[in-house]
Enzyme design. Structure first.
Site, PDB file in Angstrom:
ATOM      1  N   PHE A  34    -152.626  34.249-107.577  1.00  0.00           N
ATOM      2  CA  PHE A  34    -151.789  34.953-106.610  1.00  0.00           C
ATOM      3  C   PHE A  34    -152.574  35.069-105.313  1.00  0.00           C
ATOM      4  CE2 PHE A  34    -148.031  37.997-107.180  1.00  0.00           C
ATOM      5  CZ  PHE A  34    -147.281  37.081-107.897  1.00  0.00           C
TER       6      PHE A  34
ATOM      7  N   GLN B  20    -145.344  46.280 -95.789  1.00  0.00           N
ATOM      8  CA  GLN B  20    -145.633  44.882 -96.096  1.00  0.00           C
ATOM      9  C   GLN B  20    -144.407  43.996 -95.898  1.00  0.00           C
ATOM     10  OE1 GLN B  20    -146.631  43.340-100.333  1.00  0.00           O
ATOM     11  NE2 GLN B  20    -148.478  43.120 -99.101  1.00  0.00           N
TER      12      GLN B  20
ATOM     13  N   HIS C 234    -143.072  40.422 -96.883  1.00  0.00           N
ATOM     14  CA  HIS C 234    -143.353  39.341 -97.826  1.00  0.00           C
ATOM     15  C   HIS C 234    -143.082  38.020 -97.120  1.00  0.00           C
ATOM     16  CE1 HIS C 234    -143.322  36.806-101.356  1.00  0.00           C
ATOM     17  NE2 HIS C 234    -143.742  37.820-102.090  1.00  0.00           N
TER      18      HIS C 234
ATOM     19  N   LEU D  28    -135.962  38.003-102.776  1.00  0.00           N
ATOM     20  CA  LEU D  28    -137.336  37.541-102.860  1.00  0.00           C
ATOM     21  C   LEU D  28    -137.478  36.190-103.560  1.00  0.00           C
ATOM     22  CD1 LEU D  28    -140.270  38.583-102.262  1.00  0.00           C
ATOM     23  CD2 LEU D  28    -140.408  38.877-104.714  1.00  0.00           C
TER      24      LEU D  28
ATOM     25  N   GLU E  41    -144.178  35.144-104.849  1.00  0.00           N
ATOM     26  CA  GLU E  41    -145.457  34.538-104.494  1.00  0.00           C
ATOM     27  C   GLU E  41    -145.916  33.591-105.602  1.00  0.00           C
ATOM     28  OE1 GLU E  41    -147.982  37.209-102.478  1.00  0.00           O
ATOM     29  OE2 GLU E  41    -149.742  36.611-103.607  1.00  0.00           O
TER      30      GLU E  41
ATOM     31  N   ARG F 168    -150.747  38.446 -98.042  1.00  0.00           N
ATOM     32  CA  ARG F 168    -149.378  38.447 -97.517  1.00  0.00           C
ATOM     33  C   ARG F 168    -149.289  38.708 -96.026  1.00  0.00           C
ATOM     34  NH1 ARG F 168    -146.351  41.400-102.569  1.00  0.00           N
ATOM     35  NH2 ARG F 168    -146.472  39.531-103.858  1.00  0.00           N
TER      36      ARG F 168
ATOM     37  N   HIS G 216    -140.852  44.227 -97.554  1.00  0.00           N
ATOM     38  CA  HIS G 216    -141.009  44.105 -99.001  1.00  0.00           C
ATOM     39  C   HIS G 216    -141.556  45.342 -99.691  1.00  0.00           C
ATOM     40  CE1 HIS G 216    -141.430  42.041-102.757  1.00  0.00           C
ATOM     41  NE2 HIS G 216    -142.733  42.194-102.796  1.00  0.00           N
TER      42      HIS G 216
ATOM     43  N   ARG H 111    -151.158  45.443 -99.406  1.00  0.00           N
ATOM     44  CA  ARG H 111    -151.237  45.352-100.862  1.00  0.00           C
ATOM     45  C   ARG H 111    -151.336  43.896-101.292  1.00  0.00           C
ATOM     46  NH1 ARG H 111    -147.326  44.165-104.896  1.00  0.00           N
ATOM     47  NH2 ARG H 111    -145.577  44.153-103.470  1.00  0.00           N
TER      48      ARG H 111
HETATM   49  C1  LIG Z   1    -138.019  41.624-105.208  1.00  0.00           C
HETATM   50  C2  LIG Z   1    -139.327  42.270-105.495  1.00  0.00           C
HETATM   51  C3  LIG Z   1    -140.297  41.615-106.256  1.00  0.00           C
HETATM   52  C4  LIG Z   1    -141.508  42.209-106.540  1.00  0.00           C
HETATM   53  N1  LIG Z   1    -142.430  41.534-107.287  1.00  0.00           N
HETATM   54  C5  LIG Z   1    -143.610  42.134-107.589  1.00  0.00           C
HETATM   55  C6  LIG Z   1    -144.581  41.464-108.382  1.00  0.00           C
HETATM   56  O1  LIG Z   1    -144.377  40.341-108.819  1.00  0.00           O
HETATM   57  N2  LIG Z   1    -145.728  42.114-108.659  1.00  0.00           N
HETATM   58  C7  LIG Z   1    -145.994  43.365-108.205  1.00  0.00           C
HETATM   59  O2  LIG Z   1    -147.033  43.911-108.520  1.00  0.00           O
HETATM   60  N3  LIG Z   1    -145.070  44.022-107.465  1.00  0.00           N
HETATM   61  C8  LIG Z   1    -143.899  43.434-107.135  1.00  0.00           C
HETATM   62  N4  LIG Z   1    -142.980  44.107-106.352  1.00  0.00           N
HETATM   63  C9  LIG Z   1    -143.191  45.511-106.037  1.00  0.00           C
HETATM   64  C10 LIG Z   1    -142.844  46.377-107.228  1.00  0.00           C
HETATM   65  O3  LIG Z   1    -141.801  45.783-107.954  1.00  0.00           O
HETATM   66  C11 LIG Z   1    -142.387  47.776-106.856  1.00  0.00           C
HETATM   67  O4  LIG Z   1    -143.267  48.324-105.939  1.00  0.00           O
HETATM   68  C12 LIG Z   1    -142.351  48.666-108.085  1.00  0.00           C
HETATM   69  O5  LIG Z   1    -141.564  48.077-109.088  1.00  0.00           O
HETATM   70  C13 LIG Z   1    -141.839  50.033-107.779  1.00  0.00           C
HETATM   71  O6  LIG Z   1    -141.675  50.724-108.979  1.00  0.00           O
HETATM   72  P1  LIG Z   1    -141.370  52.274-109.007  1.00  0.00           P
HETATM   73  O7  LIG Z   1    -141.339  52.663-110.434  1.00  0.00           O
HETATM   74  O8  LIG Z   1    -142.315  52.969-108.124  1.00  0.00           O
HETATM   75  O9  LIG Z   1    -139.924  52.419-108.341  1.00  0.00           O
HETATM   76  P2  LIG Z   1    -138.505  51.765-108.689  1.00  0.00           P
HETATM   77  O10 LIG Z   1    -138.580  50.713-109.708  1.00  0.00           O
HETATM   78  O11 LIG Z   1    -137.900  51.438-107.380  1.00  0.00           O
HETATM   79  O12 LIG Z   1    -137.714  52.935-109.352  1.00  0.00           O
HETATM   80  C14 LIG Z   1    -137.257  54.036-108.636  1.00  0.00           C
HETATM   81  C15 LIG Z   1    -136.484  54.916-109.574  1.00  0.00           C
HETATM   82  O13 LIG Z   1    -136.255  56.146-108.939  1.00  0.00           O
HETATM   83  C16 LIG Z   1    -134.914  56.514-109.055  1.00  0.00           C
HETATM   84  N5  LIG Z   1    -134.613  57.338-107.887  1.00  0.00           N
HETATM   85  C17 LIG Z   1    -134.885  57.083-106.590  1.00  0.00           C
HETATM   86  N6  LIG Z   1    -134.513  58.095-105.814  1.00  0.00           N
HETATM   87  C18 LIG Z   1    -133.999  59.032-106.633  1.00  0.00           C
HETATM   88  C19 LIG Z   1    -133.451  60.322-106.441  1.00  0.00           C
HETATM   89  N7  LIG Z   1    -133.375  60.877-105.230  1.00  0.00           N
HETATM   90  N8  LIG Z   1    -133.005  60.990-107.526  1.00  0.00           N
HETATM   91  C20 LIG Z   1    -133.083  60.446-108.762  1.00  0.00           C
HETATM   92  N9  LIG Z   1    -133.606  59.249-108.995  1.00  0.00           N
HETATM   93  C21 LIG Z   1    -134.066  58.552-107.946  1.00  0.00           C
HETATM   94  C22 LIG Z   1    -134.149  55.245-109.199  1.00  0.00           C
HETATM   95  O14 LIG Z   1    -132.983  55.456-109.930  1.00  0.00           O
HETATM   96  C23 LIG Z   1    -135.127  54.385-109.976  1.00  0.00           C
HETATM   97  O15 LIG Z   1    -134.956  54.604-111.366  1.00  0.00           O
HETATM   98  C24 LIG Z   1    -141.780  43.488-106.059  1.00  0.00           C
HETATM   99  C25 LIG Z   1    -140.816  44.146-105.289  1.00  0.00           C
HETATM  100  C26 LIG Z   1    -139.636  43.527-104.960  1.00  0.00           C
HETATM  101  C27 LIG Z   1    -138.707  44.198-104.015  1.00  0.00           C
END
Ligand SMILES: Cc1cc2nc3c(=O)[nH]c(=O)nc-3n(C[C@H](O)[C@H](O)[C@H](O)COP(=O)(O)OP(=O)(O)OC[C@H]3O[C@@H](n4cnc5c(N)ncnc54)[C@H](O)[C@@H]3O)c2cc1C
Lengths: 565, 241
Positions: A117, A230, A232, A242, A245, A276, A341, A376
């Protein structure tokens, strides 16, 4: 009133990992806007980093090397002790995910497979084809089912309730019924995800609005380093979905309209696998200087990888390219452009996920420990979610052992609930002329154009004026649907205010940071300025807008050097 | 340069069980941009024409499974269906069939997830866990490739005619999930899993009509998975397992 010892808000990877940690010992409930498996984490494609050394080319990898890559990638803004903590936990955390069922791709010996990566010295990104986030999310949801964790779905949390410096509960809007519901809790963990939708051209889910970060900010928790956004390098031209990468990790090329692999000019050693921020700026420079294609994109070319490898390693990418852009990467290059991103910044926490409010924690993209600093590395965010989800859960268990006052704050919770209801009445009763969806669009456009990949003080000042104007116009919005049941119109109007507040924080922090570091690239201040800005930005809420202050970065081991790739 | 748009009429089924006696249809004419998806079209209606519309959405990239609905006579994900891909006008949009409507295009998915929970949808590996990963050959991993792609959107269960008249039927999605663990080399409760699906409401309910396969946005062959489970049950009965 419903009561749980622990309430986790959000059921993405961070929230689920925290809940799975506390549920073995404490009465834990999850409140989430969307059912767990719909969370944005499911969209993650490429993989998750750990210095396991399963790939022959990675056998000399180590916690130290992964930590250094992360710190260098962060342009030295990450806290070095926090980074080491995260990387130290990485390998055991990934094994744990595997034991719980995560279907990682395998090496010929049957170990977890790892791919290269960007910004990494070794192939250390564990992957499960090109849907790593989906499978990790399902695995943790499955684990939460195994542990029978109570889950309240389609609950949009609108506030936390704090009494005498302690969190005592949350208020949630039941999206289906339209009722505000009170929840009492001794501890609250936010895993509410990032604010990507504040920007146009975002790769994020439509619910990634930063609502959790806004709530914390409003209640007195500082937001850290929010100006670091960030971009992407490779989002699909048109929809900005997306293109992982991993596509470059598997050997994909970036090509301009002259047919050149232009990364040779910008990162001659790392080429397409530079970090990135650098690759995004390179692409944008090509486009700005007329070497892109009409509309503003370049090509991601996978054709030389061959059909077999594309089908085996990048099947999801192929489907997306076919279904959303009408391009089969086996035969044609994919049109891509940089897109918003990830937010490096977020709710300021310590290494345990704890905030300045007792009992209130945050983990994952909504939080900022800081382990990503100014930029990141790909694959480090999924790692962040599982490691700090787990660590905050662990710390909550410790905290609860000594916590004496339980089930506090009933009066305060009911008072806050009434406030929320009153606020809704006030919003619904308005018969203004402004369309809130139009305000949202203008905000997104402003942020991507003026607080984007390349920044200048003058442009950002324009953005700030625009945000203030939009905030003013927000006062006269109109919500068409006055009913309660599944009222999206109200919910979107409501969350827009928080988004405007976050846009304000991002922009002001960016204006005040007169240097270039990681993703924050100012053409008027092209150099990094460690003397002045090797510091975290800390934004605190005031009624007149954010107050910007600074805090120290932990640089106990590696002195900052110039980043070259 | 302004992008050329074409007017498109959407005919959307509306229903609020609290206030409406029965569902009704309403037409909206929007300006469609080239490449516009049905989900974007629904937002266009919500933002500009009718804020009272309700529908589910999240990732807008065909991975979260939130936006299955009936579009142009077939169950599809709104986010990956382009308006121009459906030729018939007006473009008909209604909720997934045979599910209780909460409001407009939003249906009750609780029964779907309840069924899923009932089949122990999680790996039970041998404990104590090894210090490292549990080894799995590439060949064994390949057995998981198809079933793990399920995004739990509910399209298959909505399309399944058997599920229509037997609400207790475990359904194609949950059976595919059961299959996913039965074929996982790391799992230890294969027999118990087979027992769970060996009932009137389990695999034997499937009449191989293939509706599920037909609508699956991830092209998973649920019917094959169910047939595999049936064969395993038969083999077990006659002592071949
Ligand atoms: C397309 C894409 C691809 C990616 N690929 C990678 C990768 O390959 N490797 C890597 O390391 N990272 C990657 N990332 C980054 C990574 O996926 C995210 O940063 C990470 O998954 C975020 O996880 P999280 O649990 O913090 O939040 P999320 O998965 O966004 O979950 C948020 C949760 O909070 C809840 N929520 C939000 N607001 C409220 C509210 N007010 N009340 C109640 N519930 C709420 C939602 O329902 C959801 O369940 C990628 C990101 C994207 C956009």
């Amino acid at each position: 009133m419903k009561y749980h010892e622990v309430i986790v808000v959000g059921a993405g990877l961070a929230g689920l990992r925290a809940a799975v940690e506390t549920a073995t010992d404490l009465d834990t409930a999850i409140l989430t806007q969307v059912p767990p498996v719909r969370s944005h984490s499911g969209a993650a494609q490429g993989g998750v980093n750990a210095p396991m050394g399963n790939n022959p080319a990675g056998k000399d990898d180590s916690v130290e090397k992964h930590s250094y890559d992360t710190i260098k990638g962060s342009d030295f803004l990450a806290d070095q002790d926090s980074v080491e903590l995260m990387i130290g936990e990485a390998t055991p955390c990934i094994y744990e995910m595997e034991h719980w069922g995560c279907p990682f791709s395998r090496t010929p010996e049957g170990k977890i497979a790892q791919r290269p990566f960007g910004g990494a010295g070794f192939p250390r990104t564990c992957f499960a084809s090109d849907k790593t986030g989906l499978y990790m999310l399902h695995t943790l949801w499955e684990r939460s089912v195994a542990l029978n964790v109570k889950t309240y779905e389609e609950r949009f949390v609108t506030d936390i309730v704090v009494e005498n410096g302690n969190v005592v509960g949350v208020i949630a809007l039941n999206i289906v019924t339209g009722d505000f519901e009170p929840y009492m809790a001794d501890t609250v963990i936010f895993g509410t995800g990032g604010p990507g939708q504040v920007y146009g051209r975002s790769t994020n889910a439509l619910i990634s609005t930063g609502s959790g970060a806004y709530i914390a900010y409003k209640r007195g928790v500082p937001l850290k380093d929010m100006e670091f956004i960030q971009f992407h390098p490779t989002s699909l031209f048109g929809t900005n979905i997306l293109m992982t990468e991993g596509a470059r990790g598997e050997g994909g090329y970036l090509i301009n309209n002259l047919g050149e692999r232009f990364m040779s000019k910008y990162a001659p050693k790392a080429m397409e696998l530079g970090p990135r921020d650098i690759v995004s700026r390179s692409i944008q420079t090509e486009i700005n200087e007329g070497r892109g294609f009409e509309g503003g994109y370049v090509h991601l070319d996978l054709r030389h990888l061959g059909r077999e490898k594309i089908l085996d390693r990048l099947p999801g990418i192929r489907d997306i390219a076919i279904n959303f852009a009408g391009v089969d990467p086996i035969d044609k290059p994919i049109p891509i452009q940089p897109g918003q991103h990830y937010a490096m910044g977020g709710i300021s926490t310590d290494k345990n996920g704890a905030t300045n409010i007792k009992g209130f924690y945050a983990a994952g993209e909504c939080a900022c420990v800081s382990v990503h600093g100014a930029n990141r590395l790909g694959g480090n965010s999924l790692l962040d979610t599982v490691v700090f989800g787990k660590l905050s859960g662990k710390h909550v268990k410790e905290f609860m052992k000594t916590k004496k006052d339980r089930r506090q704050g009933e009066g305060m919770i009911m008072k806050t609930l009434e406030e929320q209801e009153k606020n809704r009445e006030n919003l619904l009763i308005k018969s203004g002329t402004e369309n809130h969806a139009a305000i949202r669009d203008e905000m997104k456009q402003t942020m991507i154009e003026k607080v984007g990949i390349f920044r200048t003080g003058a442009q950002m000042k324009e953005a700030l004026d625009k945000i203030l104007e939009l905030k003013k116009r927000y006062e006269s919005i109109r919500v068409m649907y006055k009913g309660r049941k599944y009222n999206m119109d109200y919910l979107r109007a409501y969350e827009l205010w928080g988004m405007l507040e976050l846009a304000h924080v991002i922009t002001l922090g960016a204006i005040k940071r007169e240097e270039s570091r990681g993703s924050h690239s100012r053409t008027d201040f092209p150099k990094r300025d460690d003397a002045k800005f090797l510091r975290h930005t800390m934004a605190t809420w005031t009624p007149d807008g954010p107050k910007i202050g600074y805090s120290d970065v932990n640089v106990y081991k590696y002195p900052p050097v110039e980043r070259k790739y | 340069m302004a992008i050329a748009t074409t007017p498109v009429t959407l005919k959307i089924q509306r229903f609020n069980p609290d206030t409406d006696k029965e569902p009704y249809w309403r037409e909206y004419t929007i300006q469609a941009k080239p490449g516009m998806t049905v989900l974007e079209a629904l937002f266009e209606v919500l933002n500009k024409y009718d804020g009272t519309l309700s529908f589910r959405f999240c990732c807008r990239g065909a991975i979260c499974g939130a936006c299955s609905m009936m579009i142009g006579g077939k169950i599809r994900l709104a986010c990956e269906t382009q308006v121009s891909a459906i030729k018939k006008r007006p473009l008909m949009i209604s909720p997934m069939p045979h599910k209780k409507v909460i409001k407009d295009l939003v249906v009750d998915m609780d029964p779907f997830f309840e069924q899923m929970r009932s089949i122990k949808p999680y790996l039970v590996a041998k404990e104590p866990f090894p210090e490292k990963e549990i080894y799995q050959s590439e060949k064994d991993r390949a057995k998981l490739t198809e079933p793990i792609d399920c995004i739990l959107c509910g399209s298959c269960s909505s399309a399944c005619t058997v599920a229509w008249w037997d609400p207790n039927y475990i359904g194609p999605a949950s059976l595919t999930k059961a299959y996913r663990f039965v074929v996982d080399s790391r799992d230890t409760i294969r027999d118990e899993r087979l027992d769970m699906v060996d009932s009137e409401d389990g695999v034997w309910r499937c009449h191989t009509i293939f509706n599920c396969v037909d609508v699956c946005p991830k092209k998973i062959n649920q019917t094959d998975a169910i047939q595999y489970l049936k064969r395993q049950l038969v083999k077990r009965k006659i002592g071949l397992l």
